[in-house]
Design a protein around this motif. Sequence first.
Motif, mmCIF file in Angstrom:
data_model
loop_
_atom_site.group_PDB
_atom_site.id
_atom_site.type_symbol
_atom_site.label_atom_id
_atom_site.label_comp_id
_atom_site.label_asym_id
_atom_site.label_seq_id
_atom_site.Cartn_x
_atom_site.Cartn_y
_atom_site.Cartn_z
ATOM 1 N N TYR A 77 0.835 -1.207 0.000
ATOM 2 C CA TYR A 77 0.000 0.000 0.000
ATOM 3 C C TYR A 77 0.870 1.257 0.000
ATOM 4 O O TYR A 77 0.578 2.227 -0.702
ATOM 5 N N ALA A 78 1.958 1.227 0.760
ATOM 6 C CA ALA A 78 2.839 2.395 0.846
ATOM 7 C C ALA A 78 3.559 2.671 -0.461
ATOM 8 O O ALA A 78 3.953 3.816 -0.736
ATOM 9 N N GLN A 79 3.742 1.641 -1.300
ATOM 10 C CA GLN A 79 4.498 1.803 -2.543
ATOM 11 C C GLN A 79 3.616 1.970 -3.777
ATOM 12 O O GLN A 79 4.136 2.140 -4.878
ATOM 13 N N ILE A 80 2.311 1.932 -3.603
ATOM 14 C CA ILE A 80 1.387 2.087 -4.727
ATOM 15 C C ILE A 80 0.847 3.512 -4.713
ATOM 16 O O ILE A 80 0.140 3.907 -3.786
ATOM 17 N N ASP A 81 1.198 4.258 -5.732
ATOM 18 C CA ASP A 81 0.891 5.692 -5.772
ATOM 19 C C ASP A 81 -0.311 5.964 -6.676
ATOM 20 O O ASP A 81 -0.175 6.464 -7.790
ATOM 21 N N VAL A 82 -1.488 5.578 -6.203
ATOM 22 C CA VAL A 82 -2.740 5.889 -6.891
ATOM 23 C C VAL A 82 -3.748 6.287 -5.803
ATOM 24 O O VAL A 82 -3.516 6.030 -4.616
ATOM 25 N N PRO A 83 -4.865 6.905 -6.172
ATOM 26 C CA PRO A 83 -5.907 7.162 -5.163
ATOM 27 C C PRO A 83 -6.321 5.845 -4.508
ATOM 28 O O PRO A 83 -6.634 4.881 -5.204
ATOM 29 N N LYS A 84 -6.306 5.803 -3.196
ATOM 30 C CA LYS A 84 -6.462 4.522 -2.525
ATOM 31 C C LYS A 84 -7.111 4.692 -1.158
ATOM 32 O O LYS A 84 -7.202 5.803 -0.623
ATOM 33 N N ARG A 85 -7.519 3.562 -0.611
ATOM 34 C CA ARG A 85 -8.154 3.550 0.711
ATOM 35 C C ARG A 85 -7.793 2.238 1.384
ATOM 36 O O ARG A 85 -7.846 1.179 0.765
ATOM 37 N N ARG A 86 -7.448 2.317 2.681
ATOM 38 C CA ARG A 86 -7.084 1.131 3.437
ATOM 39 C C ARG A 86 -7.865 1.139 4.751
ATOM 40 O O ARG A 86 -7.802 2.097 5.511
ATOM 41 N N GLN A 87 -8.608 0.063 5.042
ATOM 42 C CA GLN A 87 -9.398 -0.015 6.260
ATOM 43 C C GLN A 87 -9.509 -1.451 6.737
ATOM 44 O O GLN A 87 -9.388 -2.393 5.942
ATOM 45 N N HIS A 88 -9.753 -1.586 8.037
ATOM 46 C CA HIS A 88 -10.158 -2.889 8.537
ATOM 47 C C HIS A 88 -11.547 -3.180 7.978
ATOM 48 O O HIS A 88 -12.370 -2.278 7.820
ATOM 49 N N PHE A 89 -11.820 -4.436 7.658
ATOM 50 C CA PHE A 89 -13.070 -4.762 6.979
ATOM 51 C C PHE A 89 -14.291 -4.361 7.802
ATOM 52 O O PHE A 89 -15.280 -3.857 7.265
ATOM 53 N N LEU A 119 -17.153 5.516 -4.125
ATOM 54 C CA LEU A 119 -15.862 4.831 -4.053
ATOM 55 C C LEU A 119 -15.152 4.854 -5.402
ATOM 56 O O LEU A 119 -13.951 5.131 -5.491
ATOM 57 N N ILE A 120 -15.899 4.551 -6.457
ATOM 58 C CA ILE A 120 -15.307 4.503 -7.800
ATOM 59 C C ILE A 120 -14.718 5.844 -8.199
ATOM 60 O O ILE A 120 -13.671 5.918 -8.848
ATOM 61 N N ALA A 121 -15.376 6.940 -7.788
ATOM 62 C CA ALA A 121 -14.887 8.282 -8.124
ATOM 63 C C ALA A 121 -13.629 8.649 -7.350
ATOM 64 O O ALA A 121 -12.832 9.473 -7.808
ATOM 65 N N ASP A 122 -13.437 8.018 -6.191
ATOM 66 C CA ASP A 122 -12.358 8.448 -5.292
ATOM 67 C C ASP A 122 -11.113 7.574 -5.329
ATOM 68 O O ASP A 122 -10.022 8.038 -4.993
ATOM 69 N N ILE A 123 -11.236 6.301 -5.689
ATOM 70 C CA ILE A 123 -10.100 5.393 -5.513
ATOM 71 C C ILE A 123 -9.906 4.470 -6.704
ATOM 72 O O ILE A 123 -10.827 4.212 -7.476
ATOM 73 N N ARG A 124 -8.680 3.964 -6.838
ATOM 74 C CA ARG A 124 -8.367 2.878 -7.773
ATOM 75 C C ARG A 124 -7.924 1.622 -7.034
ATOM 76 O O ARG A 124 -7.880 0.536 -7.618
ATOM 77 N N LEU A 125 -7.562 1.781 -5.754
ATOM 78 C CA LEU A 125 -7.118 0.644 -4.946
ATOM 79 C C LEU A 125 -7.862 0.655 -3.618
ATOM 80 O O LEU A 125 -7.920 1.675 -2.935
ATOM 81 N N VAL A 154 -11.697 -0.950 -10.192
ATOM 82 C CA VAL A 154 -11.067 -0.791 -8.875
ATOM 83 C C VAL A 154 -10.400 -2.115 -8.489
ATOM 84 O O VAL A 154 -10.995 -3.190 -8.639
ATOM 85 N N THR A 155 -9.176 -2.024 -8.031
ATOM 86 C CA THR A 155 -8.418 -3.208 -7.611
ATOM 87 C C THR A 155 -8.545 -3.382 -6.104
ATOM 88 O O THR A 155 -8.478 -2.411 -5.354
ATOM 89 N N VAL A 156 -8.709 -4.617 -5.668
ATOM 90 C CA VAL A 156 -8.875 -4.913 -4.245
ATOM 91 C C VAL A 156 -7.761 -5.840 -3.772
ATOM 92 O O VAL A 156 -7.462 -6.849 -4.417
ATOM 93 N N ILE A 157 -7.136 -5.459 -2.671
ATOM 94 C CA ILE A 157 -6.221 -6.349 -1.954
ATOM 95 C C ILE A 157 -6.847 -6.588 -0.584
ATOM 96 O O ILE A 157 -7.239 -5.635 0.089
ATOM 97 N N THR A 158 -6.962 -7.833 -0.181
ATOM 98 C CA THR A 158 -7.547 -8.111 1.119
ATOM 99 C C THR A 158 -6.806 -9.234 1.824
ATOM 100 O O THR A 158 -6.177 -10.080 1.177
ATOM 101 N N THR A 159 -6.884 -9.225 3.149
ATOM 102 C CA THR A 159 -6.362 -10.324 3.944
ATOM 103 C C THR A 159 -7.540 -11.008 4.623
ATOM 104 O O THR A 159 -8.588 -10.412 4.838
#
Length: 358
Positions: A77-89, A119-125, A154-159
Motif C-alpha cells: 500500500y505504501a508503494q502504490i501511488d494511486v488514489p487509494k483507501r485502506r481499512q479494517h473490513f 468509491l469509484i470516483a475516489d479510488i483505484r485501490l 477498482v483493484t482490491v487487496i484483502t487479507t
Amino acid sequence: MRQNMTVTEAYAAAVTEGRLTRDPAQQGVLPELDRIRAALAAPVKTGLFRKAPPPVPGLYMWGGVGRGKSMLMDLAYAQIDVPKRRQHFHAFMQWVHSEIAEARKTGVNDAIKPVAAKLIADIRLLAFDEMQITDITDAMIVGRLFEALFAAGVTVITTSNRPPDDLYKDGLNRQLFLPFIALLKDRMVVHELAADTDYRQGRLAGTETYFTPADAEARARIKTIWDDISHGISEPLTLRIKGRDVVLPQFHNGVARASFFDLCGRPLGAADYLALADAVRVLILEDIPSLGRDNFNEAKRFVTLVDALYEAKTRLICSAAAAPEFLYREGEGSFEFERTASRLREMQAEGWGVDETA
C-alpha cells in the motif's frame, strides 16, 4: 522508508534494517504485490472519451493469524501511488452502512449504487484487513458492491484468516452468497500465506499479560506494549451487531485496546462479545476493578467476555485491581467466578492462544 520502490525492494530494505525477519512464505507473495503495483502505475487515459482503466486482478491473501498478511499489504500500500483507501473490513462495512442510510434519505431506489459510485470516483485501490462475513445483510451488500467496483476497474487487496470458499460458512441462506465467492476467485488471485511462524505471538512472547494493581506503573507498562504493537498507528473499530454498535477505541492490525468500562460498563451481551472475540486476535483491557455486589451487572458481563475470549483463543492483556483469585471476593456470583479466575490464569500461560491448526 522511501517510496517509489518495488514491494520486493521495500521488503528487502526492512529486512536489512532489522524491522523484519526474512520469511520464504512472505517472499513468495511479493511478486503478486509487485504485479499489482506495476499495473496500477501504468498511465490512465483522461479526457472526454476516456474509458475505465483495464481491470487489474487483485489479491486475496489468507492464512493463520500473525503470519504477516497485514504487514505485506501495508508494505505494498505504501508503494502504490494511486488514489487509494485502506481499512479494517469491519470499519469499512460500518462506513458502508452509514452511507447507505444517508442515501436512503434522498429517496433513491437502490441505496448501494451511490455508495459504489462514491468509491469509484475516489479510488483505484481498496485494501481490506481481515475480511470476514458473519451477517446475511453484509453478505448481500458486499457482493453487489464488489461487483460494481470490479466492473469500474477498482483493484482490491484483502487479507483473511480463511480461504474464499469458507467465507460466511454455514451462514443463513449461504447459497445467495456463492456467486460473490465465485466473483472473488475470478477477479482476484487467491494466495495462501503458509508461514510457519506466528510473528504476532513472537512479538508478545515472554510479555507479562496481567498487571496488578491497575496503577500508574501498570498503565505505563501496558502503554509500552501497545506502542510496540501499534507503532503509534491506530483507529477506532466499530462492530455493528444486531443493530448495536460496539466501539473499541483503539485498534491496529488485529489488536484492540479498551477500558473495562468501554466493554463491561455498557449493556452488552454474549453476541457482542463473541463478535468482538472473532474480530480481534489480542485484546488489551485496562482498569478492571474489584468485583462484587456493587457492580454485579458489570461483573456478569466481564465473565461473559472472558468466556468468549477464552473459547476464541484470543490473547488478553489486562490491568486489574487484584489477582484473578481476589478480583471477586463477595456477593452473589463469587463462587461461579472461580472458573473465570481459573481461565484468566490459564490465559496468562506462555504460548496460550497459539493457533495449533494454522
